[in-house]
Design an enzyme around this catalytic site. Structure first.
Site, PDB file in Angstrom:
ATOM      1  N   HIS A 146       0.913  -1.308   0.066  1.00  0.00           N
ATOM      2  CA  HIS A 146      -0.176   0.067  -0.107  1.00  0.00           C
ATOM      3  C   HIS A 146       0.751   1.189   0.301  1.00  0.00           C
ATOM      4  O   HIS A 146       0.431   2.429  -0.751  1.00  0.00           O
ATOM      5  CB  HIS A 146      -1.005   0.007   1.214  1.00  0.00           C
ATOM      6  CG  HIS A 146      -1.983  -0.843   0.787  1.00  0.00           C
ATOM      7  ND1 HIS A 146      -1.552  -2.406   1.350  1.00  0.00           N
ATOM      8  CD2 HIS A 146      -3.190  -0.736   0.789  1.00  0.00           C
ATOM      9  CE1 HIS A 146      -2.812  -2.413   1.065  1.00  0.00           C
ATOM     10  NE2 HIS A 146      -3.977  -2.083   0.688  1.00  0.00           N
ATOM     11  N   HIS A 197       1.165  -4.202   9.299  1.00  0.00           N
ATOM     12  CA  HIS A 197       2.957  -3.696   8.617  1.00  0.00           C
ATOM     13  C   HIS A 197       3.651  -3.425   9.550  1.00  0.00           C
ATOM     14  O   HIS A 197       2.409  -2.608  10.885  1.00  0.00           O
ATOM     15  CB  HIS A 197       2.790  -2.808   8.048  1.00  0.00           C
ATOM     16  CG  HIS A 197       2.128  -2.959   6.645  1.00  0.00           C
ATOM     17  ND1 HIS A 197       3.234  -4.208   5.618  1.00  0.00           N
ATOM     18  CD2 HIS A 197       1.554  -3.497   5.535  1.00  0.00           C
ATOM     19  CE1 HIS A 197       2.946  -4.759   4.945  1.00  0.00           C
ATOM     20  NE2 HIS A 197       1.230  -3.720   4.208  1.00  0.00           N
TER      21      HIS A 197
END
Length: 411
Positions: A146, A197
């Site tokens: 992303h 993450h």
């Protein structure tokens, strides 16, 4: 023409050489053994910071960051790009499609080479609001796709807007850059807040994204000139796409990353082949653009209403044809295949999975089996080919079939 053929041939030969050398030398495993332990330690060491950020959790932040992640996801871009093509901004749509495909391939390759874990859940709270996010959570962590995609696409969009409209006002450039940085920062923070993450994943995504964007801004005009030049474009890009499927590294454990890159590699092939065939008719710089007298909003809405069902129908038909044709061709050539999703019969059908030793396919079985052995596979997953064909067909319809329908109905 001869010069173009030379570099095309060198490119393909280089990829084949890389596939052979990396497989023979087991480069993926060697790189992983060096990098993975360090990254894993960074992920574990970053858990306290994630927990500190998640102390501020609320329903509003959950919804905000989940929604923001969806807006910059690959499925969203895939749905948005047809609308951009049909709005008349062909060059922007082409470049963003190929840039997404490149980022998706590069990011997923690195993920599966390193095969580093995501933050452990628990103690980290992982929020997966959509099916797409659940699938993303099954991938490896480094780098953050992303973040990488947002850096590249927001940076390229800013470059395109400023260069197209020749904005020399420093204030406009400053605010555009600030807006892009804000979006990247929010995406990065959101990926940590959602537990998807660690900080090291974000830093890697930022670094790779900046390098990729710089490279793309250097070569994007040359790539676009090649696509619209009609110099062996379709044959070269088909061979390139096929080789990229084999060049993809094998992860430590299976993940959805390979499926994602297969789909978008198919999209890129469909866009390239469709555009180079119809560039002068539908995708040239003088094509009508939305909000112009030649393409008012009402006509654009008509395009969307006609186009969306058409491309979905083409996707369905492409998938059905691929499920019928590919196993038949593979069996004829003696290529051992299997299916984990699309064709349940191939999970159990040993005739297909092992290749049939008929007189017609005896020799081809030998060669195909040697190829499988060389690539350390007992059989090939036919789902890869089916997925590739259906998305290539969908993308081709976006830039070729559907614009032809627009022309016929005066849209």
């Amino acid at each position: 023409m001869e010069g173009s053929g030379t570099w095309q041939g060198l490119t393909l030969v280089s990829i084949v050489t890389w596939i052979c050398l990396s497989s023979y030398l087991k480069l993926t495993q060697k790189v992983r053994s060096l990098v993975q332990p360090w990254v894993a330690r960074q992920v574990v060491g970053g858990v306290p910071l994630i927990l500190e950020i998640q102390k501020h959790q609320s329903g509003v932040l959950d919804a905000f960051f989940s929604g923001l992640s969806c807006v910059v996801s690959v499925p969203f871009y895939t749905a948005f790009l047809p609308l951009l093509f049909w709005s008349g901004h062909g060059r922007l749509a082409r470049q963003m499609t190929l840039l997404i495909a490149f980022c998706d391939y590069l990011g997923n390759c690195i993920k599966d080479v390193v095969s580093a874990p995501r933050p452990s859940c628990p103690p980290v709270r992982r929020i997966t609001a959509t099916k797409d996010e659940e699938d993303n959570a099954m991938e490896y962590g480094l780098p953050s796709s992303h973040t990488l995609n947002t850096v590249c696409l927001s940076g390229y969009l800013l470059h395109y807007v400023l260069s197209s409209f020749e904005h020399e006002d420093a204030a406009i450039q400053y605010y555009g850059f600030a807006l892009a940085c804000l979006l990247v920062a929010l995406i990065a923070l959101g990926r940590i807040y959602l537990g998807m993450h660690s900080v090291v994943d974000i830093i890697a995504g930022l670094a790779i994204g900046v390098l990729t964007l710089g490279l793309w801004l250097t070569v994007n005009e040359k790539i676009d000139d090649f696509i619209t030049s009609k110099q062996n474009v379709s044959s070269f890009w088909t061979a390139l796409s096929f080789l990229l499927l084999f060049a993809y590294p094998t992860p430590e454990n299976p993940t959805p990353s390979y499926e994602y890159h297969t789909a978008f590699t198919g999209v890129a092939l469909g866009i390239v082949t469709g555009v180079q065939q119809t560039y002068s008719q539908f995708h040239h710089e003088g094509a009508p653009r939305i909000f112009s007298p030649e393409l008012p909003v009402t006509a654009y809405i008509g395009r969307v209403v006609m186009g969306i069902p058409t491309i979905l129908l083409v996707k369905f038909c492409s998938k059905s044809l691929a499920k019928w044709i590919l196993p038949t061709v593979s069996n004829t050539l003696g290529i051992p295949i299997r299916s984990t999703t699309y064709i349940p019969k191939l999970k159990l059908d040993k005739g297909y999975a092992n290749g049939k030793n008929t007189d017609e396919t005896k020799n081809s079985v030998g060669y195909s089996q040697k190829l499988c052995d060389f690539l350390n596979q007992d059989s090939f997953d036919i789902d890869t080919g089916i997925r590739f064909v259906q998305y290539a067909g969908l993308a081709w319809s976006v830039v070729d079939l559907v614009p032809s329908m627009f022309s016929y109905f005066n849209l």
